[in-house]
Design a protein around this motif. Structure first.
Motif, PDB file in Angstrom:
ATOM      1  N   ALA A   1       7.346 121.137  18.137  1.00 48.37           N
ATOM      2  CA  ALA A   1       8.345 120.136  17.759  1.00 48.37           C
ATOM      3  C   ALA A   1       9.722 120.600  18.207  1.00 48.37           C
ATOM      4  O   ALA A   1      10.105 121.751  17.969  1.00 48.37           O
ATOM      5  CB  ALA A   1       8.347 119.902  16.252  1.00 48.37           C
ATOM      6  N   VAL A   2      10.462 119.707  18.853  1.00 46.42           N
ATOM      7  CA  VAL A   2      11.864 119.953  19.169  1.00 46.42           C
ATOM      8  C   VAL A   2      12.697 119.137  18.192  1.00 46.42           C
ATOM      9  O   VAL A   2      12.533 117.926  18.083  1.00 46.42           O
ATOM     10  CB  VAL A   2      12.200 119.562  20.619  1.00 46.42           C
ATOM     11  N   VAL A   3      13.567 119.818  17.463  1.00 43.33           N
ATOM     12  CA  VAL A   3      14.396 119.164  16.453  1.00 43.33           C
ATOM     13  C   VAL A   3      15.663 118.633  17.121  1.00 43.33           C
ATOM     14  O   VAL A   3      16.419 119.390  17.725  1.00 43.33           O
ATOM     15  CB  VAL A   3      14.756 120.148  15.329  1.00 43.33           C
ATOM     16  N   GLY A   4      15.856 117.319  17.020  1.00 46.57           N
ATOM     17  CA  GLY A   4      17.043 116.687  17.591  1.00 46.57           C
ATOM     18  C   GLY A   4      18.036 116.326  16.504  1.00 46.57           C
ATOM     19  O   GLY A   4      18.319 117.120  15.617  1.00 46.57           O
ATOM     20  N   GLY A   5      18.523 115.071  16.520  1.00 49.14           N
ATOM     21  CA  GLY A   5      19.461 114.637  15.473  1.00 49.14           C
ATOM     22  C   GLY A   5      20.674 115.544  15.377  1.00 49.14           C
ATOM     23  O   GLY A   5      21.421 115.712  16.347  1.00 49.14           O
ATOM     24  N   PRO A   6      20.895 116.181  14.207  1.00 48.88           N
ATOM     25  CA  PRO A   6      22.043 117.068  14.036  1.00 48.88           C
ATOM     26  C   PRO A   6      22.000 118.309  14.932  1.00 48.88           C
ATOM     27  O   PRO A   6      22.999 119.018  15.052  1.00 48.88           O
ATOM     28  CB  PRO A   6      21.958 117.469  12.562  1.00 48.88           C
ATOM     29  N   SER A   7      20.843 118.598  15.527  1.00 48.62           N
ATOM     30  CA  SER A   7      20.716 119.735  16.438  1.00 48.62           C
ATOM     31  C   SER A   7      20.941 119.348  17.896  1.00 48.62           C
ATOM     32  O   SER A   7      20.619 120.113  18.809  1.00 48.62           O
ATOM     33  CB  SER A   7      19.334 120.370  16.281  1.00 48.62           C
ATOM     34  N   THR A   8      21.487 118.169  18.110  1.00 54.58           N
ATOM     35  CA  THR A   8      21.823 117.722  19.463  1.00 54.58           C
ATOM     36  C   THR A   8      22.967 118.574  20.012  1.00 54.58           C
ATOM     37  O   THR A   8      23.953 118.802  19.317  1.00 54.58           O
ATOM     38  CB  THR A   8      22.242 116.243  19.440  1.00 54.58           C
ATOM     39  N   PRO A   9      22.879 119.058  21.248  1.00 55.40           N
ATOM     40  CA  PRO A   9      23.961 119.875  21.809  1.00 55.40           C
ATOM     41  C   PRO A   9      25.240 119.066  22.010  1.00 55.40           C
ATOM     42  O   PRO A   9      25.198 117.854  22.238  1.00 55.40           O
ATOM     43  CB  PRO A   9      23.384 120.363  23.134  1.00 55.40           C
ATOM     44  N   SER A  10      26.354 119.757  21.936  1.00 57.02           N
ATOM     45  CA  SER A  10      27.655 119.089  21.995  1.00 57.02           C
ATOM     46  C   SER A  10      27.896 118.398  23.327  1.00 57.02           C
ATOM     47  O   SER A  10      28.643 117.415  23.401  1.00 57.02           O
ATOM     48  CB  SER A  10      28.775 120.098  21.724  1.00 57.02           C
ATOM     49  N   TRP A  11      27.259 118.889  24.402  1.00 58.04           N
ATOM     50  CA  TRP A  11      27.511 118.287  25.714  1.00 58.04           C
ATOM     51  C   TRP A  11      27.011 116.836  25.780  1.00 58.04           C
ATOM     52  O   TRP A  11      27.511 116.047  26.597  1.00 58.04           O
ATOM     53  CB  TRP A  11      26.895 119.128  26.832  1.00 58.04           C
ATOM     54  N   VAL A  12      26.038 116.470  24.927  1.00 59.55           N
ATOM     55  CA  VAL A  12      25.558 115.082  24.910  1.00 59.55           C
ATOM     56  C   VAL A  12      26.682 114.150  24.441  1.00 59.55           C
ATOM     57  O   VAL A  12      26.895 113.076  25.017  1.00 59.55           O
ATOM     58  CB  VAL A  12      24.314 114.945  24.005  1.00 59.55           C
ATOM     59  N   PHE A  13      27.401 114.573  23.424  1.00 63.65           N
ATOM     60  CA  PHE A  13      28.525 113.766  22.936  1.00 63.65           C
ATOM     61  C   PHE A  13      29.686 113.798  23.928  1.00 63.65           C
ATOM     62  O   PHE A  13      30.398 112.802  24.104  1.00 63.65           O
ATOM     63  CB  PHE A  13      28.973 114.259  21.563  1.00 63.65           C
ATOM     64  N   ALA A  14      29.870 114.941  24.598  1.00 60.95           N
ATOM     65  CA  ALA A  14      30.936 115.047  25.599  1.00 60.95           C
ATOM     66  C   ALA A  14      30.700 114.092  26.759  1.00 60.95           C
ATOM     67  O   ALA A  14      31.666 113.642  27.404  1.00 60.95           O
ATOM     68  CB  ALA A  14      31.028 116.489  26.107  1.00 60.95           C
ATOM     69  N   LYS A  15      29.432 113.763  27.023  1.00 54.89           N
ATOM     70  CA  LYS A  15      29.116 112.808  28.085  1.00 54.89           C
ATOM     71  C   LYS A  15      29.344 111.360  27.661  1.00 54.89           C
ATOM     72  O   LYS A  15      29.227 110.445  28.478  1.00 54.89           O
ATOM     73  CB  LYS A  15      27.657 112.987  28.532  1.00 54.89           C
TER      74      LYS A  15
END
Length: 370
Positions: free
Chosen positions: A119-133
Motif C-alpha cells: 500500500a502506498v499512502v497518499g492524501g496527507p502524505s502527498t509530496p509538496s511538489w504536487v501542490f507546487a505544480k
C-alpha cells in the motif's frame, strides 16, 4: 449467459489450468483471474504457488506501521505482512523514486518464506511538489486519540478529483507496477485514494452529515459524489493496468453519511476488474454500531462474487473499547461470517501470547477453507 457467469466459468478453467502447471513443474503462470488483455511478457510470471496465494486472498497478515519486526513475521501462524510506504518518501522529487525502504521491507518478509501486501499512502502524505505544480489542496486539522502522540496535526490533501494530482498519482502507480507487479511474493495491492489518512476512503469531516459550521467546507471546493466516484474509477483502472495479475482491493467507508460512493466503486471494480477485485474494511469490530452495517452487507455480497478483506479497527490487547466486548475473536468471527478469509491483525495482538492458540487455529481454518 450473463457476463458474471461467463467470467466465473472462465475463472474455473483458468485455475484448473494453473493447478496443472504447478504439478507439472512449468515455470509460467497466467494471471489470477484478470479479464484484461496482456502481452506475453505480462502474462508470464515465475511460479511460486504459496498456500495463501489461491483463488482469493487468505491468511493472517501483520498490519503494523512502517517497519516489520522479523520475530513476529517468523511466527508460524503469520502468513505475511502489509508493507506500506508514504508517497512523499517514495517520490520526494517529481519523477525521482527511492525504492530502498520498500525493497528492504520486502526482503525481510520474503527471506522468511512469507508473502506481502502493498500500500502506498497518499492524501496527507502527498509530496509538496504536487501542490507546487498547481494541484488544489484541502487543509484540515486532525486529532487521532489513538496515535502514539495524540495531538492536533495540520494536514493537507489534494482534492480527489484534481487533474494535476491524478496525473502524478497514476504515474506513480504505473512505476510501482513496473517494479513489483511480477514479484510472486506480492499477494495483494491496496488501492488508495486521496483521503483523510491516505489509506481509507473517507474524507476529513465526512464521517456523518455535513455540518455547515465545520470549516473549511467541502461544498466550496466543489465536492459531489459523482466527482469523487468518477475520479476514483480512473484510479481503479490505473491499479488494474499496473498490476494485471494481482489481487486488488479498495477500502470502503461511508462518505458524508452516504453509502453510494463505496457501493458504486465496488460495483465498478467487480465489473471491470473481475474476481481479482474486492472491498477492504479497515474497521472490523465487534461493537454494536449502525454505521458499518451497510458496509458489512456490501462486503458479504461481494465475497460471494469475488472476495472481501478486513483489517481490525484497533488492537484487542490495549484497545478493547474499539474492538468490542468479545475482542479479537468476536471481531474476526464477524469477518468470517461476512465471507472474509484475509485478516490484517495489529502487531501487539500478534505478540500477545494469549492469542497464539486462537490465531494458530484460525490460520488452519483459513487454509482448509479453500
Amino acid at each position: 449467459m450473463s457476463a458474471l457467469r461467463f467470467f466465473s466459468a472462465l475463472m474455473s478453467y483458468t485455475f484448473a489450468f494453473l493447478g496443472f502447471i504447478a504439478v507439472s513443474g512449468c515455470q509460467n503462470v497466467l494471471g489470477e483471474g484478470s479479464d484484461l488483455k496482456h502481452d506475453k511478457t505480462q502474462n508470464a510470471e515465475v511460479a511460486r504457488v504459496s498456500s495463501v496465494a489461491a483463488s482469493r486472498p487468505s491468511g493472517i497478515f501483520i498490519s503494523g506501521g512502517q517497519y516489520q519486526e522479523e520475530p513476529l513475521l517468523a511466527k508460524p501462524y503469520v502468513d505475511g505482512a502489509l508493507i506500506r510506504v508514504r508517497w512523499h518518501e517514495l517520490e520526494p522529487s517529481e519523477g525521482q523514486f527511492d525504492w530502498r525502504y520498500l525493497d528492504s521491507e520486502i526482503a525481510k518478509v520474503t527471506k522468511l518464506g512469507k508473502v506481502y501486501t502493498l500500500a502506498v499512502v497518499g492524501g496527507p502524505s502527498t509530496p509538496s511538489w504536487v501542490f507546487a505544480k498547481g494541484a488544489q489542496g484541502y487543509s484540515f486539522t486532525l486529532n487521532n486519540p489513538y496515535a502514539s502522540k495524540a495531538r492536533p496535526v495540520d494536514n493537507k490533501l489534494p482534492l480527489p478529483w484534481d487533474a494535476i494530482y491524478l496525473k502524478a498519482w497514476h504515474r506513480l502507480i504505473a512505476e510501482l507496477g513496473k517494479r513489483y507487479s511480477s514479484d510472486p511474493n506480492l499477494l495483494l495491492v491496496h488501492i488508495t485514494l486521496s483521503s483523510q489518512n491516505g489509506f481509507e476512503m473517507h474524507l476529513p469531516y465526512s464521517r456523518g452529515p455535513r455540518d455547515p459550521n465545520q470549516l473549511p467546507s467541502w461544498d466550496k471546493f466543489g465536492f459531489s459524489e459523482d466527482k469523487y466516484i468518477n475520479a476514483a474509477k480512473t484510479t481503479l483502472d490505473a491499479y488494474s493496468q499496473a498490476f494485471p495479475t494481482k489481487f486488488l482491493d479498495l477500502e470502503i467507508h461511508n462518505v458524508f453519511d452516504s453509502y453510494r460512493i463505496p457501493q458504486e466503486l465496488v460495483r465498478y471494480g467487480v465489473t471491470h476488474i473481475g474476481k481479482r477485485f474486492g472491498p477492504f474494511g479497515a474497521w472490523l469490530n465487534d461493537r454494536d454500531v449502525r454505521w458499518d452495517k451497510p458496509l458489512r452487507e456490501l462486503m458479504k455480497e461481494t465475497s460471494s462474487q469475488s472476495f472481501c478483506n478486513y483489517q481490525l479497527i484497533g488492537n484487542a490487547t490495549r484497545q478493547l473499547e474499539r474492538v468490542g466486548k468479545n475482542g479479537l475473536q468476536g471481531a474476526i468471527q464477524n469477518g468470517l461470517d461476512d465471507g472474509c478469509r484475509y485478516f490484517e491483525v495489529w502487531e501487539v495482538d500478534v505478540k500477545n501470547r494469549d492469542f497464539e492458540q486462537y490465531l494458530t487455529e484460525l490460520q488452519s481454518q483459513l487454509k482448509n477453507s479453500h
